[in-house]
Design a protein around this motif. Structure first.
Motif, PDB file in Angstrom:
ATOM      1  N   UNK A  25     -18.350  68.307  65.516  1.00  0.00           N
ATOM      2  CA  UNK A  25     -19.421  67.611  66.060  1.00  0.00           C
ATOM      3  C   UNK A  25     -18.986  66.168  66.648  1.00  0.00           C
ATOM      4  N   UNK A  26     -19.837  65.451  67.125  1.00  0.00           N
ATOM      5  CA  UNK A  26     -19.392  64.276  67.918  1.00  0.00           C
ATOM      6  C   UNK A  26     -19.161  63.041  66.846  1.00  0.00           C
ATOM      7  N   UNK A  27     -18.407  61.985  67.226  1.00  0.00           N
ATOM      8  CA  UNK A  27     -17.991  60.997  66.265  1.00  0.00           C
ATOM      9  C   UNK A  27     -19.424  60.281  65.926  1.00  0.00           C
ATOM     10  N   UNK A  28     -20.300  60.185  66.788  1.00  0.00           N
ATOM     11  CA  UNK A  28     -21.778  59.484  66.366  1.00  0.00           C
ATOM     12  C   UNK A  28     -22.413  60.161  65.262  1.00  0.00           C
ATOM     13  N   UNK A  29     -22.304  61.623  65.476  1.00  0.00           N
ATOM     14  CA  UNK A  29     -22.948  62.283  64.268  1.00  0.00           C
ATOM     15  C   UNK A  29     -22.241  62.308  62.979  1.00  0.00           C
ATOM     16  N   UNK A  30     -21.072  62.105  63.087  1.00  0.00           N
ATOM     17  CA  UNK A  30     -20.368  61.982  61.586  1.00  0.00           C
ATOM     18  C   UNK A  30     -20.641  60.325  61.319  1.00  0.00           C
ATOM     19  N   UNK A  31     -20.765  59.496  62.214  1.00  0.00           N
ATOM     20  CA  UNK A  31     -21.124  57.932  61.662  1.00  0.00           C
ATOM     21  C   UNK A  31     -22.363  58.151  61.124  1.00  0.00           C
ATOM     22  N   UNK A  32     -23.633  58.729  61.628  1.00  0.00           N
ATOM     23  CA  UNK A  32     -24.896  58.865  60.784  1.00  0.00           C
ATOM     24  C   UNK A  32     -24.669  59.309  59.643  1.00  0.00           C
ATOM     25  N   UNK A  33     -23.814  60.467  59.446  1.00  0.00           N
ATOM     26  CA  UNK A  33     -23.701  61.134  58.156  1.00  0.00           C
ATOM     27  C   UNK A  33     -23.074  60.135  57.087  1.00  0.00           C
ATOM     28  N   UNK A  34     -22.105  59.497  57.594  1.00  0.00           N
ATOM     29  CA  UNK A  34     -21.377  58.541  56.670  1.00  0.00           C
ATOM     30  C   UNK A  34     -22.532  57.247  56.352  1.00  0.00           C
ATOM     31  N   UNK A  35     -23.201  56.800  57.133  1.00  0.00           N
ATOM     32  CA  UNK A  35     -24.258  56.008  56.772  1.00  0.00           C
ATOM     33  C   UNK A  35     -25.329  56.562  55.909  1.00  0.00           C
ATOM     34  N   UNK A  36     -25.693  57.693  56.020  1.00  0.00           N
ATOM     35  CA  UNK A  36     -26.622  58.451  55.316  1.00  0.00           C
ATOM     36  C   UNK A  36     -26.094  58.292  53.859  1.00  0.00           C
ATOM     37  N   UNK A  37     -24.695  58.584  53.643  1.00  0.00           N
ATOM     38  CA  UNK A  37     -24.205  58.936  52.141  1.00  0.00           C
ATOM     39  C   UNK A  37     -24.346  57.567  51.730  1.00  0.00           C
ATOM     40  N   UNK A  38     -23.864  56.545  52.269  1.00  0.00           N
ATOM     41  CA  UNK A  38     -24.126  55.157  51.769  1.00  0.00           C
ATOM     42  C   UNK A  38     -25.367  54.786  51.425  1.00  0.00           C
ATOM     43  N   UNK A  39     -26.505  55.156  52.212  1.00  0.00           N
ATOM     44  CA  UNK A  39     -27.931  54.611  52.029  1.00  0.00           C
ATOM     45  C   UNK A  39     -28.205  55.362  50.569  1.00  0.00           C
ATOM     46  N   UNK A  40     -27.901  56.763  50.517  1.00  0.00           N
ATOM     47  CA  UNK A  40     -28.248  57.447  49.355  1.00  0.00           C
ATOM     48  C   UNK A  40     -27.683  56.689  48.091  1.00  0.00           C
ATOM     49  N   UNK A  41     -26.555  56.386  47.967  1.00  0.00           N
ATOM     50  CA  UNK A  41     -25.996  55.889  47.014  1.00  0.00           C
ATOM     51  C   UNK A  41     -26.504  54.196  46.659  1.00  0.00           C
ATOM     52  N   UNK A  42     -26.764  53.634  47.743  1.00  0.00           N
ATOM     53  CA  UNK A  42     -27.432  52.244  47.492  1.00  0.00           C
ATOM     54  C   UNK A  42     -28.935  52.591  46.809  1.00  0.00           C
ATOM     55  N   UNK A  43     -29.614  53.700  47.061  1.00  0.00           N
ATOM     56  CA  UNK A  43     -30.934  53.895  46.630  1.00  0.00           C
ATOM     57  C   UNK A  43     -30.903  54.383  45.424  1.00  0.00           C
ATOM     58  N   UNK A  44     -29.690  54.991  44.894  1.00  0.00           N
ATOM     59  CA  UNK A  44     -29.560  55.661  43.494  1.00  0.00           C
ATOM     60  C   UNK A  44     -28.238  55.193  42.605  1.00  0.00           C
ATOM     61  N   UNK A  45     -27.875  53.900  42.405  1.00  0.00           N
ATOM     62  CA  UNK A  45     -26.877  53.374  41.714  1.00  0.00           C
ATOM     63  C   UNK A  45     -26.456  54.299  40.564  1.00  0.00           C
ATOM     64  N   UNK A  46     -27.642  54.813  39.692  1.00  0.00           N
ATOM     65  CA  UNK A  46     -27.428  55.442  38.404  1.00  0.00           C
ATOM     66  C   UNK A  46     -26.731  56.712  38.498  1.00  0.00           C
ATOM     67  N   UNK A  47     -26.839  57.514  39.837  1.00  0.00           N
ATOM     68  CA  UNK A  47     -26.250  58.854  39.757  1.00  0.00           C
ATOM     69  C   UNK A  47     -24.987  58.650  40.424  1.00  0.00           C
ATOM     70  N   UNK A  48     -24.735  57.635  41.423  1.00  0.00           N
ATOM     71  CA  UNK A  48     -23.777  57.594  42.504  1.00  0.00           C
ATOM     72  C   UNK A  48     -22.406  56.615  41.950  1.00  0.00           C
ATOM     73  N   UNK A  49     -21.354  57.013  42.342  1.00  0.00           N
ATOM     74  CA  UNK A  49     -20.250  56.236  41.910  1.00  0.00           C
ATOM     75  C   UNK A  49     -19.349  56.116  43.280  1.00  0.00           C
ATOM     76  N   UNK A  50     -19.474  54.964  44.183  1.00  0.00           N
ATOM     77  CA  UNK A  50     -18.803  55.111  45.520  1.00  0.00           C
ATOM     78  C   UNK A  50     -17.422  54.446  45.358  1.00  0.00           C
TER      79      UNK A  50
END
Ligand code: TYD
Length: 206
Positions: free
Chosen positions: A160-185
């Motif tokens: 899929x297009x680069x902008x799709x993958x950019x949205x995916x990458x942003x979403x992952x970072x948002x989930x990590x920021x929202x739940x720092x106890x579960x995530x290690x970036x």
């Protein structure tokens, strides 16, 4: 005794499968029983659904059908492989899990996060990882790794297009920021052994 459920997440080409393998080897060297697996797939039923999802022929799936198929594959994987392994005390190291559906089908394809979480509640009784390692990498470096690995043969979602993958990458970072106890970036640049050392430290600290 319950084992621990560790998941690697991130975009294409960030090195999830290499890091899953290195982590599993390090844990086994400590005498821990480790089951390594991946999504979509991990069981015969889920691998059959994987083939339906990623084949590059045919017309493809609408966003909703695609989300349901990922949830169905995950339901089989959780019920027949992941939960039984955790119940006998094994650790499970999984390449992708629910957060991939939240990022790709939710963030990338635009379904709501609440809908993806509802599907997970219905399909897998809401099982969550104990630790989620989010590997991050500059998109151009990730694209170069994918090219080396797959010789340019992208699957239906990877292509899929680069902008799709950019949205995916942003979403992952948002989930990590929202739940720092579960995530290690963790930065995935550099030598695999160096990334592995960072991963192991994060698992030990969790
Ligand atoms: P994978 O085989 O892990 O690909 P890669 O090695 O390139 O990371 O996953 C196949 C594709 O499926 C990948 O493009 C991500 C996508 N995917 C989703 O869209 N939703 C999901 O829930 C999962 C598990 C994967």
């Amino acid at each position: 005794m319950n084992g621990r459920f560790i998941v690697f997440e991130g975009g294409e080409g960030v090195g999830k499968s290499t890091q899953s393998r290195l982590l599993a080897e390090a844990l086994r060297a400590r005498g821990i029983e480790v089951v390594t697996t991946r999504e979509p797939g991990g069981t015969p039923g889920a691998e059959a659904i994987r083939a339906l999802l990623l084949a590059s022929d045919g017309q493809g799936w609408g966003a909703r059908a695609e989300a349901l198929l990922f949830a169905a594959a995950r339901a089989d994987h959780v019920e027949t492989l992941i939960r039984p392994a955790l119940a006998r005390g094994a650790w499970v190291v999984c390449d992708r899990f629910l957060d991939s559906s939240r990022a790709y089908q939710g963030g990338g394809s635009g379904l709501g996060d609440a809908d993806i979480l509802d599907l997970h509640r219905i399909g897998s009784e809401g099982l969550m990882p104990d630790v989620t390692i989010l590997l991050t990498l500059d998109p151009s470096e990730a694209a170069a790794r994918v090219l080396r690995r797959d010789a340019g043969a992208l699957d239906r979602i990877g292509g899929r297009a680069a902008d799709y993958h950019a949205r995916v990458a942003q979403a992952f970072l948002r989930f990590a920021a929202d739940d720092p106890a579960r995530f290690a970036v963790i930065a995935a640049s550099g030598l695999p052994e160096d990334v592995h050392a960072r991963v192991l430290a994060a698992v030990d600290a969790a």
